[in-house]
Motif scaffolding. Structure first.
Motif, short mmCIF file in Angstrom:
data_model
loop_
_atom_site.label_atom_id
_atom_site.label_comp_id
_atom_site.label_asym_id
_atom_site.label_seq_id
_atom_site.Cartn_x
_atom_site.Cartn_y
_atom_site.Cartn_z
N ALA A 1 -1.47 6.51 -0.27
CA ALA A 1 -2.87 5.59 -0.71
C ALA A 1 -3.79 5.39 0.67
CB ALA A 1 -2.29 3.97 -1.07
N VAL B 1 0.88 -1.35 -0.19
CA VAL B 1 0.00 -0.04 0.02
C VAL B 1 0.89 1.17 -0.10
CG1 VAL B 1 -1.83 1.12 1.27
CG2 VAL B 1 -1.88 -1.18 1.26
N GLY B 2 0.73 2.04 -1.07
CA GLY B 2 1.64 3.26 -1.26
C GLY B 2 1.51 4.29 -0.25
N ASN B 3 2.52 5.35 -0.48
CA ASN B 3 2.54 6.46 0.48
C ASN B 3 1.21 7.49 0.59
OD1 ASN B 3 4.09 7.36 2.40
ND2 ASN B 3 5.84 8.01 1.08
N TYR C 1 -1.83 2.25 -4.82
CA TYR C 1 -1.27 3.60 -4.85
C TYR C 1 -2.32 4.61 -4.84
CZ TYR C 1 2.99 1.00 -6.18
OH TYR C 1 4.08 0.30 -6.35
#
Lengths: 424, 372
Positions: free
Chosen positions: A289, A285-287, A303
């Motif tokens: 997201a 799980v992106g920054n 993302y």
């Protein structure tokens, strides 16, 4: 001599046409469910968890996915020296070569397979339902009652009973009457399409009705046994059981899995559901997201923002995209800046950047309002949706498209855009 | 493939502290669902090495459990397959493996009865992906006696944890120091070697005669001027888990896109024992950023810059930052964990607070767990 007390025959040849484009290239039992499973995983896992190690899977419609998924049965521990899983397609013979023309006809054509295991009982299953059931308990019931045939039944709301095959029983669960989709049902016990037959009874009934066109269990074999006054019992099942026969019920059953404590619990240790999976890296799980109320398969990269959805493995959700109330199957790629609401996106579909799915009002679908309804947008397997288009509610899109296929960059609600159909 | 594989997974490392109390280094969980040996095994199987032996000694149970079935790495073959060698008492020997060379000597019959001309020796605690076919080609092209896979490290690496090599312009290794305090070289041995099988047998038998037991110091270092030993430069990711810091950093490296894609998405990928877990479940109240979540986990709180391994439960209003939560951990509501590694099967009570101010702490908590 080989001897198996009970073997299972799993009917997996049906198309499941009410699932629309999801079953264009695969039989219904192969349709993905719950992020990482396929529908057939549930009955197959039930079999091995119930101690049944011999399962014949009858295939006919688009069997490739099922064949590769099942393989030699390793994920379910059904790779056995004796028994295990066997895929049983229709085959050519000297006389009377035929496709499987009905549920019981398919079983009839495989009498030789069943006989080779010298069984006492045969369990007939269908590959269309989501449930966990211990067939051994049902077999104990069958033996205790001294039944010839046992049907698994479940209580349904009385007002819905007219949509089902209903059985009427006496105090000891002996079935006294069958009512197929009755207008005025006299019971609310619906047949679940799960039968245990004592082998001799089944074989006799199949042989006696061999010439019946489209030989079917519900229409012919069970009534035949009933007329012969065989003892047919109803085994009541009171746990989660879901028919995912329509797109909407399929979507609903998936969405039930994201409840805080889902009615159908996949997280129990003692009754695992097995499926084929090779690599198992975690999901990233992106920054920027955000994810909530969602279940996610493996090796997915998120993302964007995801709310109340069911996602498979190997999915990619691009930056700035927002997904709500949707099912995203294995390998689908969603571009950046998309807004997706109440969509079913099938495997390996590629959605471009800034695409909007689920726009406009709920307008009846122009070709199959009986399939594409409830505001769902359905995107077929391996479809390609170009950048910047919007697709309205109750629409279905399947195939590879470019921007020129979308007049004004938009597909109005209720549209059907299907290209290619089967792959060449 | 014309080589057999031998994976040395017997060692212990005190620098990994509590995490190797109950498991071998090669069985350390990595990035959610993997164990460190998966990387060596997957490189073997992806290079079509069909016959692989794993040597294990320290806490070997953890490893043999993981390797209980060889099918996950596609080693369930009639030809070759996966064999695990633990020390055993025989007529000639009643000792543990006294070193890597001794481990091979005690199982020399495995080497002798194979028919492949080459042997690949790899360590079980390296995180890498390598095509051994290419290393073998290089070995043959250089007409080397031994080829050592080497990696250039960044300035300021901890040389006392590595075997450091110096190479000439032709990549022939001219000096080999084992774990030097100070060194002028920044090229290290990855613990991966290729040599002819018969040659290895000779070297090992000679070692045993002289009562020497270690492959690196008694063969590589000792023979560095006698044999043609070449270095094969690995230019992709490589990390060795030699300390707790290494373990932490290696796991955290997977939050970088290029590392993640290299191992997990670019074909061929890394295999591991399949666990049949349900999808990860992310409930309302979760806030996950720059983190990896393994399957079977249920998240209700905030997770930032962290790795959550399989079958872990994180309660509501938790705050997890810069941490690694190993498998089967239960973290109750309102807990705060920062810069920690939480040992597997830990149960952390609610309102727990642990922030490590310097470095990394290993948290082991065995609270009561109430199953819902």
């Amino acid at each position: 001599m080989v001897k198996k007390e009970m073997i299972a025959m799993l009917l997996a040849g049906g198309q499941g046409s009410r699932l629309g484009v999801l079953t264009t290239r695969m039989a219904k039992p192969a349709v993905p469910f719950g992020g990482r499973y396929r529908i057939i995983d549930f009955p197959l896992s039930n079999c091995i968890n119930s101690g049944i190690d011999t399962v014949g899977v009858l295939t006919q419609y688009q069997p490739l996915r099922l064949n590769t998924h099942i393989g030699i049965g390793i994920p379910w521990d059904l790779d056995r020296n004796v028994g295990g899983v066997t895929v049983l397609p229709p085959f050519e013979r000297n006389i009377n070569t035929d496709w499987y023309t009905g549920t019981a006809n398919a079983i009839y054509q495989n009498i030789e397979y069943m006989e080779s295991f010298n069984p006492d009982y045969v369990l007939i299953l269908s590959g269309d339902h989501i449930y966990k059931m211990d067939y051994e308990v049902m077999l104990d019931f069958h033996k205790k009652k001294g039944a010839a045939v046992t049907l698994a039944v479940m209580p349904v709301p009385m007002e819905e009973a007219s949509r089902f095959g209903i059985v009427v029983t006496n105090g000891s669960r002996l079935i006294t009457e069958f009512q197929e989709k009755p207008e005025n049902p006299s019971s609310n016990l619906a047949s679940m399409g799960i039968y245990i037959f004592s082998w001799k009874i089944l074989k006799e009934a199949l042989m006696a009705n061999a010439d019946q066109p489209n030989l079917d269990f519900g229409k012919h074999v069970i009534p035949y046994c009933h007329e012969k006054n065989e003892k047919i019992y109803a085994y009541e099942f009171n746990s989660y059981w879901k028919d995912v026969g329509t797109l909407h019920s399929y979507w609903e059953a998936n969405m039930e899995l994201i409840d805080i404590i889902p009615e159908f619990n996949l997280y129990e240790e003692y009754w695992k559901i097995y499926t084929k999976s090779q690599a198992v890296p975690p999901t990233y799980v992106g920054n920027d997201a955000y994810v909530e109320r969602t279940i996610v398969g493996e090796r997915t990269g998120i993302y964007g923002r995801v709310y109340a959805s069911v996602m498979g493995g190997d999915v990619l959700v691009g930056e700035g995209s927002e997904i709500r109330d949707s099912i995203i199957m294995n390998g689908a790629h969603i571009g950046r800046g998309c807004y997706i609401e109440k969509a079913i996106i099938a495997e390996d579909a590629v959605i471009g950047d800034n695409v909007r799915l689920g726009t406009g009002d709920e307008v009846d679908n122009d070709t199959r309002p009986d399939i594409y309804n409830h505001g769902l947008v359905t995107i077929g397997e391996r479809s390609v949706i170009p950048d910047g288009v919007s697709i309205g509610k109750n629409s279905v899109v399947s195939g590879e498209f470019t921007a020129s296929d979308f007049e004004g960059g938009a597909l109005p609600p209720g549209s059907t855009l299907i290209r290619g159909g089967e792959r060449r | 493939m014309r080589a057999i594989g031998m994976i040395l997974a017997g060692g212990n490392s005190r620098r990994i502290k509590e995490l190797t109390k109950n498991r071998a280094v090669a069985a350390l969980p990595i990035v959610g669902n993997f164990r460190s040996i998966d990387f060596a095994l997957s490189s073997m199987t992806n290079s079509h090495v069909q016959n692989v032996a794993v040597f294990t000694q320290y806490n070997s149970r953890s490893l043999t459990e993981h390797l209980s079935s060889s099918k996950w790495w596609d080693f369930g073959r009639k030809q070759g397959g996966l064999t695990i060698f633990t020390p055993s008492i025989t007529d000639d020997n009643n000792l543990w493996f006294r070193g890597t060379a001794d481990a091979m000597y005690q199982n020399l019959s495995f080497l002798k009865k194979s028919h492949e001309p080459y042997v690949i020796i790899a360590s079980g605690d390296g995180i890498y992906k390598i095509d051994y076919g290419k290393v073998l080609e290089y070995h043959i092209e250089k007409q080397a006696d031994i080829t050592v896979v080497v990696k250039e490290m960044e300035e300021g690496f901890r040389s006392e944890r590595y075997g450091c090599v110096k190479m000439d312009n032709d990549n022939r290794i001219i000096d080999f120091e084992e774990k030097p305090i100070i060194t002028s070289s920044n090229t290290v041995s990855c613990g991966i070697y290729i040599l002819r099988r018969r040659h290895l047998i000779e070297l090992i038998e000679k070692c045993a005669e002289e009562d020497r037991h270690d492959f690196v110091s008694d063969i590589l270092v000792r023979y560095r001027d006698v044999k043609a030993i070449y270095g094969y430069k690995l230019d992709t990711y490589w990390s060795n888990i030699a300390s707790l810091e290494d373990y932490y950093r290696t796991n955290m490296d997977f939050l970088k896109k290029e590392v993640r894609y290299f191992f997990m998405i670019d074909y061929p990928t890394i295999y591991t024992k399949v666990d049949d877990l349900p999808p990860a479940k992310i409930n309302t109240g979760s806030n996950i950023r720059n983190s990896m979540i393994a399957s079977g986990s249920i998240i209700n709180g905030t997770v930032e810059d962290s790795l959550v391994f399989k079958k872990t439960f994180i309660g509501s209003n938790c705050y997890i930052k810069n941490s690694i939560i190993l498998n089967d951990v239960y973290i109750a509501d309102n807990s705060h964990l920062e810069n920690c590694i939480v040992e597997s099967h830990s149960t952390i009570r609610s309102d727990y607070y642990h922030k490590c101010e310097q470095g990394i702490d290993v948290v082991i908590e065995a609270g009561d767990r109430f199953i819902m």
